[in-house]
Enzyme design. Structure first.
Site, PDB file in Angstrom:
ATOM      1  N   THR A 117       0.813  -1.212   0.000  1.00  0.00           N
ATOM      2  CA  THR A 117       0.000   0.000   0.000  1.00  0.00           C
ATOM      3  C   THR A 117       0.847   1.263   0.000  1.00  0.00           C
ATOM      4  O   THR A 117       1.962   1.279   0.561  1.00  0.00           O
ATOM      5  CB  THR A 117      -0.896   0.015   1.264  1.00  0.00           C
ATOM      6  OG1 THR A 117      -1.500   1.299   1.388  1.00  0.00           O
ATOM      7  CG2 THR A 117      -0.101  -0.246   2.527  1.00  0.00           C
ATOM      8  N   TYR A 141      -1.863  -0.058   9.982  1.00  0.00           N
ATOM      9  CA  TYR A 141      -2.106  -0.701   8.686  1.00  0.00           C
ATOM     10  C   TYR A 141      -0.865  -0.581   7.798  1.00  0.00           C
ATOM     11  O   TYR A 141      -0.319  -1.578   7.299  1.00  0.00           O
ATOM     12  CB  TYR A 141      -3.325  -0.067   7.999  1.00  0.00           C
ATOM     13  CG  TYR A 141      -3.458  -0.444   6.548  1.00  0.00           C
ATOM     14  CD1 TYR A 141      -3.630  -1.771   6.171  1.00  0.00           C
ATOM     15  CD2 TYR A 141      -3.385   0.525   5.545  1.00  0.00           C
ATOM     16  CE1 TYR A 141      -3.728  -2.125   4.835  1.00  0.00           C
ATOM     17  CE2 TYR A 141      -3.484   0.179   4.212  1.00  0.00           C
ATOM     18  CZ  TYR A 141      -3.656  -1.146   3.853  1.00  0.00           C
ATOM     19  OH  TYR A 141      -3.747  -1.498   2.537  1.00  0.00           O
TER      20      TYR A 141
END
Ligand code: UDP
Length: 337
Positions: A117, A141
């Site tokens: 990501t 995350y």
């Protein structure tokens, strides 16, 4: 020559499975169905319901199906949720991949594609952000994905594995043929929220932060159509099969749209003037995130086909309308993704 897709019943994974099947590839899926739906899989694709970190399960699947490559989508993907539950994110993203890699190494699988990501960059000093930028995630995350990238690098070096890490920017849209799309109940991503408002399932869309130093005060994101993202994975697979070396690549278009522009695009394509209200900044949010796409465009044979915000919004909307009709009305209850 079978490809194992973990998280193949999820949003991006299910698009990948379709694309592989459409291309005549042999595919097998491991998914625990925590956020995925078996109905998103094409007929005939074997689904093993279980965790991608269940080494016995995965080793059995690899042996039974002659798996040669793993495309690893399974994981948790919501930034704010990771702020509330960091341990859950380190378990689902980092520890699960540790076990999956263990199974891959023991079984001799030598090609691995990993969903990472743009959140690994944190607040970038340079925009568009290149892969060489410092990695300073602002959320568990992003950190859980960065830790996995580092682990994958070390494992590949030690065990002769080749990998492609794909750092996704903001993935949106749905299958242009309307077969599948983002089906998660309680999804928090902007375009999903906006198409839920456009279909009357939400009263309004909150804009988290209107006081950023950007042209209209809202955050800026680089949206990539899920079909183009999946084609980047297919191209990464061809690259590895042709003997390409391990590499980390940004996956975006290299162009940013603000949150307000994105909402306007959904209003335009839906012709619904749903309400928009201004809300406080969301903790963990990055102000501007746009990809430098030089490396992926040079290294992979990849030409995006849906690089247009209105097209992305239109496909997301068409899928949401279908889902809304199938579910028989407004969602009664939003569950956590
Ligand atoms: N956002 C928003 N309202 C929403 C959902 C998201 O204003 O209901 C904003 C969010 O604050 C961020 C951008 O939209 O600036 C993209 O958020 P999303 O959760 O879609 O993806 P992220 O970039 O966090 O992975």
């Amino acid at each position: 020559m079978t490809v194992l897709v973990t998280g193949g019943a999820g949003y991006i994974g299910s698009h990948m499975v379709r694309a592989l099947v459409d291309a005549g590839e042999s595919v097998v899926v491991v998914d625990n169905l925590s956020t995925g739906f078996s109905a998103l899989l094409p007929e005939g694709v074997p689904l093993f319901i279980g965790d991608a970190g269940d080494e016995n399960l995965v080793e059995g699947v690899i042996a039974q199906h002659g798996v040669e490559s793993i495309v690893h989508f399974a994981g948790s993907v919501v930034v704010p949720e990771s702020m509330r539950d960091p341990l859950g994110y380190y378990r689902n993203n980092t520890m699960t991949t540790q076990s999956l890699l263990n199974a891959a190494v023991r079984s001799g699988v030598s090609r691995f594609i990993f969903s990472s990501t743009a959140a690994v960059y944190g607040n970038p000093e340079e925009v568009p952000v290149p892969e060489t930028a410092p990695t300073r995630p602002l959320s568990p995350y992003g950190m859980s994905k960065l830790m996995t990238e580092i682990m994958l690098h070390d494992v590949a070096t030690a065990h002769g594995m080749s990998y492609v890490v794909l750092r996704y920017f903001n993935v949106a849209g749905a299958d242009p043929l309307g077969r599948i799309g983002l089906s998660t109940i309680g999804a928090t991503h902007l375009l999903k929220i906006a198409v839920e408002a456009a279909t009357g399932q939400r009263a309004k869309v909150d804009v988290f932060g209107s006081d950023y130093p950007t042209p209209d005060g809202s955050c800026i994101r680089d949206f990539i159509h899920v079909t183009d993202l999946v084609e980047a994975h297919r191209s990464a697979l061809s690259y590895l099969r042709a003997g390409g070396g391990s590499v980390t690549l940004n996956c975006g278009y290299g162009r940013g749209y603000s949150v307000l522009e994105t909402i306007e695009a959904v209003r335009r394509v839906s012709m619904r003037n749903f309400a928009v209200s201004h809300a406080p900044r969301r903790p963990g949010d990055i102000m501007t995130m746009v990809a430098d796409t030089g490396r992926i465009r040079t290294l992979l044979d990849w030409t995006p086909k849906y690089d247009d915000l209105e097209t992305i919004a239109a496909h997301a909307l068409a899928w949401e309308q279908k889902l809304f009709l199938e579910r028989g009305g407004p969602l009664q209850q939003a569950e956590s993704a």
